[in-house]
Design a protein around this motif. Sequence first.
Motif, PDB file in Angstrom:
ATOM      1  N   PHE A  92     -33.385   8.207  20.907  1.00 20.88           N
ATOM      2  CA  PHE A  92     -34.738   7.843  20.468  1.00 20.88           C
ATOM      3  C   PHE A  92     -34.675   7.498  18.989  1.00 20.88           C
ATOM      4  O   PHE A  92     -33.770   7.922  18.278  1.00 20.88           O
ATOM      5  CB  PHE A  92     -35.703   9.028  20.651  1.00 20.88           C
ATOM      6  CG  PHE A  92     -35.846   9.468  22.077  1.00 20.88           C
ATOM      7  CD1 PHE A  92     -36.870   8.978  22.869  1.00 20.88           C
ATOM      8  CD2 PHE A  92     -34.954  10.385  22.630  1.00 20.88           C
ATOM      9  CE1 PHE A  92     -37.000   9.392  24.192  1.00 20.88           C
ATOM     10  CE2 PHE A  92     -35.080  10.794  23.946  1.00 20.88           C
ATOM     11  CZ  PHE A  92     -36.103  10.300  24.726  1.00 20.88           C
ATOM     12  N   PHE A 104     -41.609   9.255  19.098  1.00 18.16           N
ATOM     13  CA  PHE A 104     -40.255   9.047  19.616  1.00 18.16           C
ATOM     14  C   PHE A 104     -40.222   7.707  20.338  1.00 18.16           C
ATOM     15  O   PHE A 104     -40.861   7.539  21.376  1.00 18.16           O
ATOM     16  CB  PHE A 104     -39.856  10.160  20.576  1.00 18.16           C
ATOM     17  CG  PHE A 104     -39.681  11.498  19.921  1.00 18.16           C
ATOM     18  CD1 PHE A 104     -38.482  11.822  19.295  1.00 18.16           C
ATOM     19  CD2 PHE A 104     -40.703  12.427  19.931  1.00 18.16           C
ATOM     20  CE1 PHE A 104     -38.313  13.063  18.700  1.00 18.16           C
ATOM     21  CE2 PHE A 104     -40.543  13.673  19.333  1.00 18.16           C
ATOM     22  CZ  PHE A 104     -39.334  13.992  18.714  1.00 18.16           C
ATOM     23  N   THR A 106     -38.225   4.878  22.449  1.00 16.50           N
ATOM     24  CA  THR A 106     -37.108   4.818  23.400  1.00 16.50           C
ATOM     25  C   THR A 106     -36.202   3.626  23.120  1.00 16.50           C
ATOM     26  O   THR A 106     -36.511   2.760  22.291  1.00 16.50           O
ATOM     27  CB  THR A 106     -37.625   4.707  24.847  1.00 16.50           C
ATOM     28  OG1 THR A 106     -38.223   3.416  25.021  1.00 16.50           O
ATOM     29  CG2 THR A 106     -38.626   5.806  25.177  1.00 16.50           C
ATOM     30  N   THR A 131     -43.123   7.055  29.422  1.00 14.60           N
ATOM     31  CA  THR A 131     -42.372   6.347  28.375  1.00 14.60           C
ATOM     32  C   THR A 131     -42.749   4.871  28.349  1.00 14.60           C
ATOM     33  O   THR A 131     -41.929   4.027  28.014  1.00 14.60           O
ATOM     34  CB  THR A 131     -40.852   6.482  28.596  1.00 14.60           C
ATOM     35  OG1 THR A 131     -40.510   5.910  29.871  1.00 14.60           O
ATOM     36  CG2 THR A 131     -40.397   7.921  28.526  1.00 14.60           C
TER      37      THR A 131
END
Length: 154
Positions: A92, A104, A106, A131
Amino acid sequence: MERVAIRTSNGHYLTAVNGGGMGEAANKLPIHTDAKKIGEWEQFRVRFHHDGTCTIQTHSGNYLTAVNGGGVGDPNHPVSTDRTTIRSWETFRLEHVRKGIYAFKTAKDTYLTAVGGGGHGEAANKLPLHTDATKPAGWEQFLLVPVHCAKKHK
């Protein structure tokens, strides 16, 4: 980095169920966001690497994984905690949002999201983490609480 708890925007903590080691096909969710206190399962090590990425290691030593590198939402399985090797899905980019608050990002340039700002566990009708967010709005913002300071943030 020392051990930290990852607090969601509404004051709950991320929990790696069983301390980590659960894949996306597990019968139980690998991550909850409903903890109100910091125990062993709520402790992580955020480690920074030379390329500017970081990893989030669970209490058991496994890594938080953004399945498919990110971009995954409900009803699929967006995260797991069973990986022991660092590849792109386990990395991350920690983005500073404002004083003490981070997001965070990805490998696919999407963000880790605590659905509803946190507070979801196994019995919830929603997955606690996604996500697939494209910007770090409220649910994508986290406070990293050093474990030795955790009592101040309960």
